[in-house]
Scaffold this active site. Structure first.
Site, short mmCIF file in Angstrom:
data_model
loop_
_atom_site.label_atom_id
_atom_site.label_comp_id
_atom_site.label_asym_id
_atom_site.label_seq_id
_atom_site.Cartn_x
_atom_site.Cartn_y
_atom_site.Cartn_z
N GLY A 80 0.83 -1.21 0.00
CA GLY A 80 0.00 0.00 0.00
C GLY A 80 0.86 1.25 0.00
N GLU A 134 5.69 -5.75 5.77
CA GLU A 134 6.16 -7.11 6.02
C GLU A 134 6.28 -7.94 4.73
OE1 GLU A 134 3.41 -9.76 7.35
OE2 GLU A 134 4.86 -11.14 8.26
N ILE A 170 1.07 2.15 7.11
CA ILE A 170 0.29 3.01 8.02
C ILE A 170 -0.17 2.20 9.23
CG2 ILE A 170 -0.44 4.54 6.13
CD1 ILE A 170 -3.31 3.37 6.56
N ASP A 171 -0.17 0.87 9.11
CA ASP A 171 -0.59 0.05 10.25
C ASP A 171 0.43 0.09 11.40
OD1 ASP A 171 -2.52 -0.56 8.42
OD2 ASP A 171 -2.24 -2.73 8.45
N ARG A 226 -26.58 11.68 16.96
CA ARG A 226 -26.34 10.34 16.37
C ARG A 226 -24.98 9.82 16.77
NH1 ARG A 226 -27.40 12.40 10.43
NH2 ARG A 226 -29.59 11.82 10.29
N MET A 267 -8.11 1.64 9.03
CA MET A 267 -7.37 0.48 8.55
C MET A 267 -6.68 -0.17 9.74
SD MET A 267 -5.81 1.30 4.81
CE MET A 267 -6.90 1.40 3.39
N GLY A 268 -5.97 -1.24 9.49
CA GLY A 268 -5.32 -1.99 10.56
C GLY A 268 -5.82 -3.41 10.50
N ARG A 269 -5.10 -4.21 9.70
CA ARG A 269 -5.53 -5.59 9.47
C ARG A 269 -5.40 -6.46 10.70
NH1 ARG A 269 -2.15 -6.86 4.33
NH2 ARG A 269 -3.60 -6.14 2.77
O1 F6P Z 1 -0.85 -1.55 3.82
C1 F6P Z 1 -1.69 -2.09 4.79
C2 F6P Z 1 -3.07 -1.58 4.62
O2 F6P Z 1 -3.06 -0.23 4.92
C3 F6P Z 1 -4.07 -2.36 5.48
O3 F6P Z 1 -4.37 -1.75 6.68
C4 F6P Z 1 -5.27 -2.48 4.58
O4 F6P Z 1 -5.98 -3.66 4.84
C5 F6P Z 1 -4.67 -2.52 3.22
O5 F6P Z 1 -3.52 -1.73 3.30
C6 F6P Z 1 -5.59 -2.09 2.10
O6 F6P Z 1 -4.86 -2.04 0.93
P1 F6P Z 1 -5.41 -1.93 -0.56
O7 F6P Z 1 -4.84 -0.64 -1.07
O8 F6P Z 1 -4.84 -3.08 -1.28
O9 F6P Z 1 -6.89 -1.88 -0.50
#
Ligand code: F6P
Length: 367
Positions: free
Chosen positions: A12, A123, A146-147, A182, A189-191
């Protein structure tokens, strides 16, 4: 002796990449330093990450035009001010067992006369650099994601800008949330790691933060929201990482496809949490997925500074012939660690230290 350095960005994109490329280039070509070094350098940028290095045909000028970019001080002069990556990126895995293109990759590295590869990535991308290092290719890594979940470094490029985006967007959301009484569930993000949600949530004063490292109970979320009833507050912000999941369940997928490294595409948990809250409590609750906004825009001051230091350190490592390593920030100092230490192990949030499992938020005890 003149060495050809090739720089590439994989995975990314994020703000800070262009700055790091600029500082690798400027430091490698610095005329004042050149006289003091045993080697001199030329720098070439590889387009579209590992894909470019696999697909380029060194014998075909058109293909070289597409995938190779000469880098010098003039070319990169303003790059540090801009987000994204001017080299382009991809999630290509040349060692994918289903489509192994590593032989072609290594052949191209040789045919292009590349002496050292500077690889900017997370990674997966750095995992490829590590494999190449084991095969005798000289590699140096620069951490970006960014994670911020790379092991062996306190900082990875892109994280600070992303936390700023989350904070700014939630500030914006609050005015409308308040006007309409509301709740909003905001997905970051953050897998696998909750750093973005936890830091973004704390900076923006979110009431509840849900992270992948601690599967949540929706009843607890609803109970926490009910506790606020009758007080002056008429809305709550709930931040949820894309990889967070309710206890006993799997992550939410936005697509059934997996990428070249076998990762599923996550996303959508915010919608489900918002629906459940509304159903169980009757409180009007909407959701917002911040998605790629977190990776966009201009780099923050911290990302510019880290990009500069990481880029300079990468060239120091080349001069010192310190290969097979990644630049790292450790205890606030720039240093480096072996690539083998960062692969297949992520830096996750230490729940005991940083997460309040009763309030679902940052801990209120730090020392
Ligand atoms: O690079 C990691 C990340 O920022 C993750 O947090 C996220 O799931 C992923 O990228 C999304 O990437 P893409 O651009 O492939 O949708």
């Amino acid at each position: 002796m003149k060495l050809k350095i090739a720089v590439l960005t994989g995975g990314g994109d994020c703000p800070g990449l262009n700055g790091a490329i600029k500082w690798v280039t400027k430091t490698a070509l610095d005329p004042r330093l050149a006289g003091k070094r045993p080697v001199s350098f030329e720098v070439v940028g590889i387009g579209e990450g590992w894909k470019g290095l696999v697909e380029v045909d060194p014998g075909d000028p058109e293909s070289c035009d597409r995938y190779l970019r000469h880098l010098d001080e003039e070319v990169v002069r303003t790059w540090d001010r801009h987000g994204g990556t001017y080299l382009g990126t991809s999630r290509t895995n040349p060692f994918n067992p289903k489509n192994d293109r590593s032989e072609r990759l290594i052949d191209n590295i040789k045919r292009l006369g590349i002496n050292v590869l500077v690889v900017l990535g997370g990674e997966d991308t750095l995992g490829v650099a590590h494999k190449l290092h084991k095969l005798g290719i000289k590699t140096v890594g620069i951490p970006k994601t960014i994670d911020n979940d790379l092991t062996g470094t306190e900082y990875s490029l892109g994280f600070d800008t992303a936390v700023n985006v989350i904070t700014e967007e939630i500030d914006r959301l609050r005015t409308t949330a308040g006007s309409h009484s509301r709740n909003f569930v905001v997905e970051t993000m953050g897998r696998h790691a909750g750093w973005l949600a936890l830091h973004g949530g704390q900076c923006s004063g979110a009431y509840i933060i849900l992270i992948p490292e601690y599967p949540f109970d929706i009843d607890v979320v609803c109970e926490l929201l009910r506790e606020r009833e009758g007080r002056e507050i008429n809305y709550s912000i709930i931040v949820v990482a894309e990889g967070a999941k309710p206890a006993g369940q799997q992550e939410f997928l936005r697509d059934t496809k997996v990428d070249d490294f076998g990762h599923p595409m996550l996303g959508g948990i915010a919608n489900s949490v918002a629906l459940e809250i509304e159903k169980r409590t009757g409180f009007e609750t909407r959701s917002l997925i911040l998605s790629h906004l977190q990776r966009g825009g201009t780099p923050s001051a911290r990302d510019r500074l880290m990009a500069r230091w990481f880029g300079i350190a990468a060239v120091d490592m080349i001069v010192n012939e310190d290969y097979g390593r990644m630049v790292s920030l450790t205890r606030g100092e720039i240093t480096s660690i072996p690539l083998k230490e960062i692969v297949s192990k992520l830096k996750l949030v230490d729940v005991e230290k940083y997460y309040d499992t009763e309030r679902y938020n940052g801990r209120r005890s730090i020392l």
